[in-house]
Design a protein around this motif. Sequence first.
Motif, PDB file in Angstrom:
ATOM      1  N   GLY A 256      14.026 -45.879  72.398  1.00 15.14           N
ATOM      2  CA  GLY A 256      14.079 -45.835  71.004  1.00 15.14           C
ATOM      3  C   GLY A 256      12.876 -45.905  70.189  1.00 15.14           C
ATOM      4  O   GLY A 256      12.105 -46.901  70.348  1.00 15.14           O
TER       5      GLY A 256
ATOM      6  N   PHE B 150      22.239 -52.690  64.402  1.00 15.86           N
ATOM      7  CA  PHE B 150      22.399 -51.431  65.077  1.00 15.86           C
ATOM      8  C   PHE B 150      21.973 -51.659  66.770  1.00 15.86           C
ATOM      9  O   PHE B 150      22.674 -51.227  67.693  1.00 15.86           O
ATOM     10  CB  PHE B 150      21.892 -50.413  64.635  1.00 15.86           C
ATOM     11  N   LEU B 151      20.814 -52.164  67.014  1.00 12.92           N
ATOM     12  CA  LEU B 151      20.067 -52.449  68.225  1.00 12.92           C
ATOM     13  C   LEU B 151      21.025 -53.070  68.980  1.00 12.92           C
ATOM     14  O   LEU B 151      21.253 -53.164  70.190  1.00 12.92           O
ATOM     15  CB  LEU B 151      18.782 -52.745  67.994  1.00 12.92           C
TER      16      LEU B 151
ATOM     17  N   ARG C  58      17.797 -40.233  75.436  1.00 12.68           N
ATOM     18  CA  ARG C  58      18.439 -40.563  76.340  1.00 12.68           C
ATOM     19  C   ARG C  58      17.971 -39.701  77.566  1.00 12.68           C
ATOM     20  O   ARG C  58      18.044 -38.222  77.441  1.00 12.68           O
ATOM     21  CB  ARG C  58      20.073 -40.041  76.297  1.00 12.68           C
TER      22      ARG C  58
ATOM     23  N   LEU D  30      16.665 -41.810  68.833  1.00 13.79           N
ATOM     24  CA  LEU D  30      17.183 -42.346  70.197  1.00 13.79           C
ATOM     25  C   LEU D  30      17.057 -41.093  71.155  1.00 13.79           C
ATOM     26  O   LEU D  30      17.318 -40.188  71.040  1.00 13.79           O
ATOM     27  CB  LEU D  30      18.487 -42.884  70.344  1.00 13.79           C
TER      28      LEU D  30
ATOM     29  N   LEU E  58      24.165 -51.349  70.144  1.00 14.76           N
ATOM     30  CA  LEU E  58      23.785 -50.267  71.325  1.00 14.76           C
ATOM     31  C   LEU E  58      23.461 -50.656  72.617  1.00 14.76           C
ATOM     32  O   LEU E  58      23.889 -50.238  73.459  1.00 14.76           O
ATOM     33  CB  LEU E  58      22.444 -49.426  70.670  1.00 14.76           C
TER      34      LEU E  58
ATOM     35  N   LEU F 227      26.607 -51.737  74.039  1.00  9.43           N
ATOM     36  CA  LEU F 227      27.493 -50.426  74.620  1.00  9.43           C
ATOM     37  C   LEU F 227      26.946 -50.060  75.966  1.00  9.43           C
ATOM     38  O   LEU F 227      27.673 -49.132  76.541  1.00  9.43           O
ATOM     39  CB  LEU F 227      27.272 -49.428  73.459  1.00  9.43           C
ATOM     40  N   ILE F 228      25.805 -49.952  76.054  1.00 18.56           N
ATOM     41  CA  ILE F 228      25.099 -49.305  77.373  1.00 18.56           C
ATOM     42  C   ILE F 228      24.991 -50.161  78.329  1.00 18.56           C
ATOM     43  O   ILE F 228      24.305 -49.967  79.386  1.00 18.56           O
ATOM     44  CB  ILE F 228      23.575 -48.546  76.889  1.00 18.56           C
TER      45      ILE F 228
ATOM     46  N   PHE G 155      16.658 -49.556  78.910  1.00 22.57           N
ATOM     47  CA  PHE G 155      16.309 -49.516  77.383  1.00 22.57           C
ATOM     48  C   PHE G 155      15.019 -50.033  77.042  1.00 22.57           C
ATOM     49  O   PHE G 155      14.408 -50.790  77.557  1.00 22.57           O
ATOM     50  CB  PHE G 155      17.398 -50.371  76.490  1.00 22.57           C
TER      51      PHE G 155
END
Length: 247
Positions: free
Chosen positions: A187, A70-71, A244, A242, A74, A77-78, A159
């Motif tokens: 996170g 997952f990390l 933001r 998470l 992520l 994606l960012i 991040f």
Amino acid sequence: MAENVESKENQNGRHQEVGHKSLLQSDALYQYILETSVYPKEPEPMKELREITANHPWNIMTTSADEGQFLSMLLKLINAKNTMEIGVYTGYSLLATALALPHDGKILAMDINRENYELGLPVIKKAGVEHKIDFREGPALPVLDEMIQDGKYHGTFDFIFVDADKDNYINYHKRLIDLVKIGGVIGYDNTLWNGSVVAPPDAPLRKYVRYYRDFVLELNKALAADPRIEICQLPVGDGITLCRRLT
């Protein structure tokens, strides 16, 4: 009585896999996710480090394989490039991050125990991503205070991942909110804390679970009330929230 027996059997059957921290009620379902979606796509260095960590006496501290996946997704994606990790252990999540970042990506990694980090370091070196990592041994709070005082690090991190001492999560957040950029993500790991966040006050919990539960509850409440962030709490691994940054 039959219900109690079934409940006890289910409890005895859970958490058989090393590092297993899923909150799914069915081990079979969790194993399905691992074998169908996670393990087939797991990079070879991460598999190697996961297997090394499985033999460590504190292996419950490791990031689960599904959370590592997952990390990685992520971060891509960012388009993260400049990141931070507080709490490294043997480096499974750190390796996931390093593999996901571009060649010139950077990770400031902090942990009080260099010995654990060095257990995974040969795998990190073999994967060719050691150059992305700036490892600092020792408590993170003094380093964060220095960075804030310096001034040039404000809003520079894309991040930040925190998987460390739960009693300091609030203290980390007070500082990290200034260091992550607007639109960046923090996170926090273990925010469902073995499911203990909904356990009755008199529930039979392991000593360390009971000790840190109130700190996790305090963090969850604070994050939900913080107008500077929007949040999403996910039942991945032991729960990850998470955040933001908005302002």
